[in-house]
Design an enzyme around this catalytic site. Structure first.
Site, PDB file in Angstrom:
ATOM      1  N   ASP A  86       0.826  -1.205   0.000  1.00 26.27           N
ATOM      2  CA  ASP A  86       0.000   0.000   0.000  1.00 26.27           C
ATOM      3  C   ASP A  86       0.861   1.257   0.000  1.00 26.27           C
ATOM      4  OD1 ASP A  86      -2.059   1.833   0.335  1.00 26.27           O
ATOM      5  OD2 ASP A  86      -2.227   1.469   2.493  1.00 26.27           O
ATOM      6  N   SER A  89      -0.065   4.135   2.893  1.00 23.91           N
ATOM      7  CA  SER A  89       0.179   4.033   4.328  1.00 23.91           C
ATOM      8  C   SER A  89       1.630   3.602   4.521  1.00 23.91           C
ATOM      9  CB  SER A  89      -0.779   3.035   4.995  1.00 23.91           C
ATOM     10  OG  SER A  89      -0.526   1.708   4.540  1.00 23.91           O
ATOM     11  N   ASN A  91       2.824   1.628   7.624  1.00 23.90           N
ATOM     12  CA  ASN A  91       3.071   0.583   8.622  1.00 23.90           C
ATOM     13  C   ASN A  91       2.924  -0.819   8.043  1.00 23.90           C
ATOM     14  OD1 ASN A  91       1.985   3.062  10.272  1.00 23.90           O
ATOM     15  ND2 ASN A  91       3.139   1.798  11.717  1.00 23.90           N
ATOM     16  N   TRP A  93       1.583  -4.566   9.268  1.00 24.52           N
ATOM     17  CA  TRP A  93       0.909  -5.373  10.284  1.00 24.52           C
ATOM     18  C   TRP A  93       0.355  -6.640   9.646  1.00 24.52           C
ATOM     19  CZ3 TRP A  93      -4.165  -6.880   9.895  1.00 24.52           C
ATOM     20  CH2 TRP A  93      -5.000  -6.130   9.033  1.00 24.52           C
ATOM     21  N   ASP A 270      -2.036   5.940  -5.018  1.00 26.17           N
ATOM     22  CA  ASP A 270      -2.316   5.020  -3.921  1.00 26.17           C
ATOM     23  C   ASP A 270      -2.705   3.639  -4.432  1.00 26.17           C
ATOM     24  OD1 ASP A 270      -3.018   3.783  -1.573  1.00 26.17           O
ATOM     25  OD2 ASP A 270      -4.553   5.223  -0.998  1.00 26.17           O
ATOM     26  N   THR A 273      -5.999   1.995  -3.033  1.00 27.53           N
ATOM     27  CA  THR A 273      -7.316   2.470  -3.450  1.00 27.53           C
ATOM     28  C   THR A 273      -7.600   1.902  -4.832  1.00 27.53           C
ATOM     29  OG1 THR A 273      -7.170   4.522  -2.171  1.00 27.53           O
ATOM     30  CG2 THR A 273      -8.701   4.512  -4.012  1.00 27.53           C
TER      31      THR A 273
END
Length: 386
Positions: A86, A89, A91, A93, A270, A273
């Site tokens: 992505d 963003s 991070n 996880w 992005d 998206t």
């Protein structure tokens, strides 16, 4: 209009390219609809709301329509996961054994006790996600992306995932590729770890999103892949070292300038998206030009037989026009033998970080253009995808 900036890309060494195959799957929204559940549409721009960066909160508001995922592994011995790569963003996880909700139990879960290289960190995080949400904790472990081994990378591990959304999510986690300034909890992004450890030939990565339903898409690190685009790569500077945000100087309909960006527009590029997102004040004119009607699900539908008569939209970026033909922004689908066509354009009601109208170049745009993200020079390049 700014002058044309074009760079011819030299032939690259194959061994310098690190490739991660991406596969296209049914989105969460489609999977929920198949179960008779209508997922309300959210403003994609909510993902970019200003927030307190010192906190450990991460906001994920628009992954219900994403469809491209790839594999990474975490730990020693490695545990494999499908993640969304992505650019919107920062991070990393994944689901973990600390979570026992139905949503977690439908995915692969990372088990820290089975990794000899895992180190715990006493910090938690919370991710609001529409009707669902996610809680987790941070830790450290080795991460492998396309054969690149990153040691002691900070990762997020889920501890609670309520709601229906994550049950049907085709991914086990998210790997953010935006700038470290927006990383929640101060987590060092994976790309920044690669750069700090000198793991790449060049501090770049690139996306090729294939039009093929199942295969051919790829994320590459360290070099561009000359086989995935034609012509030149056109570069434009990053406007803000947060998301991959760039300036847009013009928007044209069938070659005619609308004037909508005469005072400047911004766009976030992005991969998280799926649609092309337009400023809400312009969406009505766009839909009128297409001849679209809204259905009960909030989708904009068109007559499939009229696709060839629909307009071409073009963005002017750093002096270069990037056209989007109707074959790019009209999504053709089949369900129970019935073909229907929807418009892959949605509105956002939020302005960009500098107050100008904001667009989001999601997968609708990125299937047309090979995109190169140059961290060394803080610029973004586009070339016509093959």
């Amino acid at each position: 209009m700014k002058c044309l900036v074009a760079i011819l890309v030299c032939v690259t060494l194959a061994e310098g390219i690190i490739k991660v195959p991406l596969h296209r799957h049914k989105s969460m929204r489609q999977a929920l609809r198949d179960k008779g559940i209508v997922l309300p549409r959210q403003d994609p721009g909510l993902k970019y709301r200003p927030r307190e960066l010192a906190s450990a909160d991460m906001y994920i508001n628009n992954y219900a329509d994403t469809t491209y995922y790839g594999a990474i592994s975490i730990g020693t011995p490695p545990q494999s996961f499908q993640v969304l790569f992505d650019t919107g963003s920062s991070n990393l996880w994944v689901d973990s054994v600390y979570c026992n909700t139905q949503a977690c139990n439908t995915h692969r879960k990372f088990n820290p006790q089975q990794s000899s290289t895992y180190t715990a960190k006493q910090q938690s995080f919370y991710l609001p996600y529409g009707a669902g949400s996610l809680n987790g904790v941070f830790g450290y472990d080795n991460v492998n992306v396309g054969g690149i081994e990153i040691t002691n990378q900070e990762i997020g591990l889920s501890t609670n995932e309520p709601g229906e959304n994550f049950v049907v999510a085709p991914f086990d986690g998210i790997l953010g590729l935006a700038y470290p300034s927006i990383s929640a909890g101060g987590q060092t992004p994976v790309m920044d770890s690669m750069m700090a450890d000198n793991l790449l030939n060049a501090d770049i990565f690139a996306f090729y999103l294939s039009r093929n339903e199942q295969q051919g898409s790829v994320l590459s690190f360290g070099e561009v892949d000359n086989n995935l685009f034609k012509g030149q790569i056109y570069w434009t500077p990053v406007a803000s070292e947060t998301y991959w945000e760039i300036s847009v100087q013009g928007f044209q309909i069938n070659g005619q300038e609308t004037g909508w960006c005469s005072q400047g527009c911004q766009s976030v590029v992005d991969t998280g998206t799926s649609t092309l997102t337009a400023p809400q004040q312009y969406l009505g004119d766009i839909l009128q030009a297409i001849g679209a009607q809204e259905n009960q699900y909030g989708e904009y539908m068109v007559d499939c037989s009229q696709i060839n008569n629909m307009p071409t939209f073009s963005f002017v970026i750093n002096g270069v026009s990037f056209p989007l033909p109707p074959s790019a922004y009209i999504i053709q689908q089949n369900q129970n033998g019935y073909q229907y066509c929807s418009v892959g354009i949605t509105p956002t009601y939020l302005p960009s970080s500098n107050g100008q109208p904001m667009w989001i170049f999601g997968d609708v745009f990125l299937r047309e253009y090979y995109s190169v993200y140059d961290r060394a020079n803080n610029q973004l390049g586009f070339a016509m995808a093959v």
